[in-house]
Write a protein that holds these residues in place. Structure first.
Motif, mmCIF file in Angstrom:
data_model
loop_
_atom_site.group_PDB
_atom_site.id
_atom_site.type_symbol
_atom_site.label_atom_id
_atom_site.label_comp_id
_atom_site.label_asym_id
_atom_site.label_seq_id
_atom_site.Cartn_x
_atom_site.Cartn_y
_atom_site.Cartn_z
ATOM 1 N N GLU A 1 -15.302 4.000 -2.413
ATOM 2 C CA GLU A 1 -15.133 2.811 -3.262
ATOM 3 C C GLU A 1 -15.534 3.161 -4.681
ATOM 4 O O GLU A 1 -16.571 3.790 -4.919
ATOM 5 C CB GLU A 1 -16.002 1.665 -2.743
ATOM 6 N N TYR A 2 -14.685 2.760 -5.641
ATOM 7 C CA TYR A 2 -14.946 3.093 -7.039
ATOM 8 C C TYR A 2 -14.180 2.149 -7.951
ATOM 9 O O TYR A 2 -12.981 1.958 -7.779
ATOM 10 C CB TYR A 2 -14.537 4.541 -7.316
ATOM 11 N N GLN A 3 -14.908 1.562 -8.920
ATOM 12 C CA GLN A 3 -14.287 0.757 -9.964
ATOM 13 C C GLN A 3 -13.373 -0.333 -9.395
ATOM 14 O O GLN A 3 -12.256 -0.529 -9.857
ATOM 15 C CB GLN A 3 -13.492 1.656 -10.912
ATOM 16 N N GLY A 4 -13.836 -1.053 -8.358
ATOM 17 C CA GLY A 4 -13.055 -2.152 -7.811
ATOM 18 C C GLY A 4 -11.899 -1.734 -6.939
ATOM 19 O O GLY A 4 -11.056 -2.565 -6.595
ATOM 20 N N SER A 5 -11.823 -0.464 -6.564
ATOM 21 C CA SER A 5 -10.759 0.026 -5.691
ATOM 22 C C SER A 5 -11.393 0.726 -4.500
ATOM 23 O O SER A 5 -12.358 1.474 -4.653
ATOM 24 C CB SER A 5 -9.852 0.987 -6.456
ATOM 25 N N SER A 6 -10.868 0.468 -3.287
ATOM 26 C CA SER A 6 -11.413 1.039 -2.061
ATOM 27 C C SER A 6 -10.346 1.863 -1.357
ATOM 28 O O SER A 6 -9.201 1.419 -1.210
ATOM 29 C CB SER A 6 -11.910 -0.077 -1.124
ATOM 30 N N VAL A 7 -10.756 3.054 -0.921
ATOM 31 C CA VAL A 7 -9.895 3.895 -0.087
ATOM 32 C C VAL A 7 -10.244 3.599 1.369
ATOM 33 O O VAL A 7 -11.399 3.713 1.766
ATOM 34 C CB VAL A 7 -10.101 5.382 -0.405
ATOM 35 N N ILE A 8 -9.228 3.194 2.164
ATOM 36 C CA ILE A 8 -9.481 2.725 3.516
ATOM 37 C C ILE A 8 -8.594 3.465 4.508
ATOM 38 O O ILE A 8 -7.602 4.092 4.145
ATOM 39 C CB ILE A 8 -9.246 1.203 3.628
ATOM 40 N N THR A 9 -8.976 3.359 5.777
ATOM 41 C CA THR A 9 -8.158 3.828 6.895
ATOM 42 C C THR A 9 -8.010 2.679 7.883
ATOM 43 O O THR A 9 -8.844 1.777 7.926
ATOM 44 C CB THR A 9 -8.816 5.031 7.591
ATOM 45 N N GLY A 10 -6.944 2.722 8.680
ATOM 46 C CA GLY A 10 -6.693 1.662 9.652
ATOM 47 C C GLY A 10 -5.379 0.949 9.432
ATOM 48 O O GLY A 10 -4.936 0.187 10.288
ATOM 49 N N ILE A 11 -4.741 1.172 8.274
ATOM 50 C CA ILE A 11 -3.440 0.585 7.984
ATOM 51 C C ILE A 11 -2.455 1.700 7.671
ATOM 52 O O ILE A 11 -2.839 2.870 7.563
ATOM 53 C CB ILE A 11 -3.516 -0.424 6.812
ATOM 54 N N GLN A 12 -1.209 1.338 7.495
ATOM 55 C CA GLN A 12 -0.160 2.310 7.244
ATOM 56 C C GLN A 12 0.425 2.121 5.842
ATOM 57 O O GLN A 12 0.334 1.032 5.266
ATOM 58 C CB GLN A 12 0.972 2.169 8.284
ATOM 59 N N ALA A 13 0.995 3.188 5.306
ATOM 60 C CA ALA A 13 1.669 3.095 4.013
ATOM 61 C C ALA A 13 2.846 2.130 4.137
ATOM 62 O O ALA A 13 3.595 2.159 5.120
ATOM 63 C CB ALA A 13 2.148 4.470 3.560
ATOM 64 N N ASP B 1 -3.208 11.965 -0.235
ATOM 65 C CA ASP B 1 -2.441 10.956 0.518
ATOM 66 C C ASP B 1 -3.345 9.831 1.018
ATOM 67 O O ASP B 1 -3.307 9.422 2.184
ATOM 68 C CB ASP B 1 -1.707 11.602 1.695
ATOM 69 N N ALA B 2 -4.181 9.317 0.137
ATOM 70 C CA ALA B 2 -5.105 8.244 0.506
ATOM 71 C C ALA B 2 -4.444 6.883 0.295
ATOM 72 O O ALA B 2 -3.520 6.727 -0.512
ATOM 73 C CB ALA B 2 -6.386 8.341 -0.315
ATOM 74 N N LEU B 3 -4.925 5.898 1.038
ATOM 75 C CA LEU B 3 -4.453 4.520 0.922
ATOM 76 C C LEU B 3 -5.518 3.719 0.201
ATOM 77 O O LEU B 3 -6.647 3.597 0.676
ATOM 78 C CB LEU B 3 -4.182 3.924 2.303
ATOM 79 N N SER B 4 -5.153 3.172 -0.954
ATOM 80 C CA SER B 4 -6.101 2.463 -1.796
ATOM 81 C C SER B 4 -5.700 1.004 -1.935
ATOM 82 O O SER B 4 -4.520 0.683 -2.128
ATOM 83 C CB SER B 4 -6.181 3.114 -3.182
ATOM 84 N N VAL C 1 0.842 -1.197 0.000
ATOM 85 C CA VAL C 1 0.000 0.000 0.000
ATOM 86 C C VAL C 1 0.876 1.246 0.000
ATOM 87 O O VAL C 1 1.837 1.338 0.767
ATOM 88 C CB VAL C 1 -0.937 0.000 1.217
ATOM 89 N N GLU C 2 0.518 2.197 -0.874
ATOM 90 C CA GLU C 2 1.240 3.468 -0.966
ATOM 91 C C GLU C 2 0.257 4.628 -0.882
ATOM 92 O O GLU C 2 -0.917 4.495 -1.257
ATOM 93 C CB GLU C 2 2.016 3.553 -2.288
ATOM 94 N N LYS C 3 0.737 5.776 -0.429
ATOM 95 C CA LYS C 3 -0.080 6.977 -0.371
ATOM 96 C C LYS C 3 -0.166 7.608 -1.752
ATOM 97 O O LYS C 3 0.851 7.832 -2.404
ATOM 98 C CB LYS C 3 0.506 7.976 0.622
ATOM 99 N N LYS C 4 -1.382 7.897 -2.191
ATOM 100 C CA LYS C 4 -1.599 8.515 -3.494
ATOM 101 C C LYS C 4 -2.800 9.448 -3.414
ATOM 102 O O LYS C 4 -3.641 9.322 -2.520
ATOM 103 C CB LYS C 4 -1.842 7.456 -4.579
ATOM 104 N N ASP C 5 -2.868 10.367 -4.364
ATOM 105 C CA ASP C 5 -4.033 11.240 -4.497
ATOM 106 C C ASP C 5 -5.084 10.516 -5.327
ATOM 107 O O ASP C 5 -4.851 10.186 -6.495
ATOM 108 C CB ASP C 5 -3.661 12.565 -5.157
#
Length: 454
Positions: free
Chosen positions: A400-412, A363-366, A111-115
């Motif tokens: 959530e969009y197009q099979g990708s979810s932006v989540i919180t609770g984990i780290q980059a 800086d979202a985690l997807s 997981v990486e931080k991305k816009d």
């Protein structure tokens, strides 16, 4: 002979069967009684043998136990060493992973931080930027049709010419009167200078000249109604009138077609601007703050539009306006966007699918949506440590969009399991597949139901 004393062989067999069953039950009951006595006697015998040891255990105290441990300390130590060595040998030859079926093969991502663009999807309708129904201002006969069906026209192009003979003659008459009145006024000015007429006569002459000029201008306007021109740039639709058709100064153009006459109800022709063209759609009330906040930044909102069942062609444009009121019946607000249409492939009235890029999640985690595990306790993902052991981490999905979810609770930098999680348990060993992706995918602006980023 009395019938009740007649011999019946079936009835005799029935009595014999019942008698056998009763005797069998009696024997089983006798055996159960004997088994009960045997069990009781056996238990009494065992208790008699064990009672001396039980009495000895009751007499044991801390002193006696300490004395026993000191007396047999080397034997006790040897026994513990043997048990410990046996346990280690068992774990060495029969490891826990082997007993559990071996490591689970999984596919992971880092997981990486991305816009991530926050996309709002909607359905709407293609509408023209400008559309005009051409209707007559006077009742007259069509003399000439200067436009063809589907022709591209510019503002000011002549579309129809009506019969102008009467209006032209009236204009020329009033124009001549206006010119004569102007000459009379100029002559009156010369006479006033020579004191041949009074100033009152000059003023009367001036009023007559102005009146005649106004009448000529009115006649000129009336004559212009016979020359119908296009008010905008656009494409002409189907022409509904023909040379000789009678048109009336109303909202209905009568040019019906039958065996004896031609008439139709509608405009003479409709001019529609196709480039650029607009798309109108609605967005939910809960997404209004997100859109308005982004509009305050000064940059127009971007949209991507697809038309029809085929999404091969995508049109990109910008939002023109967000309506100033919410429709309470649907709890939504209307939005109009403009898109280029150089190829003239879009027509008003077409159904459109719109993707509105409302804002960016910084800086979202997807992660892929399939990596999210849902159970009665909530939503989780499996992460792996450096030794490949799995951990179950609770998360919250914020978008959530197009099979990708932006989540919180984990780290980059966390390694998240995408495939193989159905056989995985917390603390279980894993083995990564060679086809595992290196990084998480990013949602692209192409149609899921968005959720509030809050």
């Amino acid at each position: 002979m009395n019938p009740k004393w007649v011999f019946n062989p079936y009835k005799t067999k029935k009595y014999e069967t019942v008698s056998k069953i009763e005797s069998t039950l009696d024997r089983l009951l006798a055996k159960l009684v004997g088994l009960k006595g045997f069990t009781k006697a056996r238990l009494c015998s065992l208790w008699a043998k064990a009672s001396p040891y039980a009495s000895k255990l009751k007499k044991q105290n801390l002193h006696t136990i300490k004395t026993f441990a000191i007396q047999y300390k080397w034997r006790i130590l040897l026994l513990l060493i043997v048990l410990y060595a046996g346990s280690k040998a068992f774990d060495y030859f029969f490891p826990a992973a082997d007993k559990a079926g071996g490591p689970v093969t999984v596919t992971t991502i880092v997981v990486e931080k991305k816009d991530i663009p926050l996309i709002i999807e909607a359905t709407g309708t293609i509408v023209s930027n400008s559309i005009v129904d051409i209707r007559p201002m006077v009742t007259n006969t069509v003399a000439k049709v200067n436009v063809k069906d589907g022709q591209e026209v510019k503002a000011g192009d002549l579309l129809f010419t009506l019969d102008d003979r009467n209006d032209k003659a009236n204009y020329e008459k009033l124009k001549a009167l206006a010119d004569d009145a102007q000459k009379q006024y100029l002559r009156a000015k010369e006479l006033v200078a020579k004191n041949f007429i009074s100033k009152a006569g000059l003023e009367t002459s001036y009023a007559n000249a102005k009146s005649a000029e106004a009448a000529a201008k009115a006649a000129e306007v009336q004559l212009s109604f016979d020359y119908i021109k296009s008010p905008i740039d656009g494409r002409a639709g189907i022409v509904n009138v023909f040379p000789g058709s009678l048109v009336q100064a109303s909202n209905v153009v009568t040019t019906a077609t039958s065996s004896t006459a031609t008439s139709s109800v509608g405009a003479m022709v409709t001019i529609t601007q196709l480039n650029p063209i607009n798309v109108q759609f609605v967005i939910p009330e809960k997404d209004i703050p997100t859109i308005l906040e982004n509009q305050l930044d000064g940059e127009p909102l971007k949209v991507k539009v697809t038309v029809g069942d085929s999404s091969k062609k995508t049109y990109e444009g910008t939002v023109l306006v967000v309506d100033n009121q919410v429709d309470p019946s649907i709890a939504a607000v209307r939005v109009k966007a403009q898109i280029p249409n150089e190829g003239m492939t879009l027509l008003p009235g077409q159904f459109a699918r719109v993707s509105l890029v409302a804002s960016d999640l910084k800086d979202a985690l997807s992660v892929p949506s399939q990596a999210v595990v849902i159970n009665p306790r909530g939503k989780f993902v499996f992460t792996l440590d450096k030794d490949g052991k799995a951990s179950m981490i609770p998360i919250k999905v914020i978008y959530e969009y197009q099979g990708s979810s932006v989540i919180t609770g984990i780290q980059a930098g966390d390694k998240v399991v995408v495939e193989g999680k159905q056989n995985l348990r917390p603390g279980g060993k894993t083995r990564e597949s060679k086809s595992a992706p290196a990084t998480a995918p990013v949602a692209q602006p192409t149609p899921t139901s968005p959720v509030d980023k809050k």
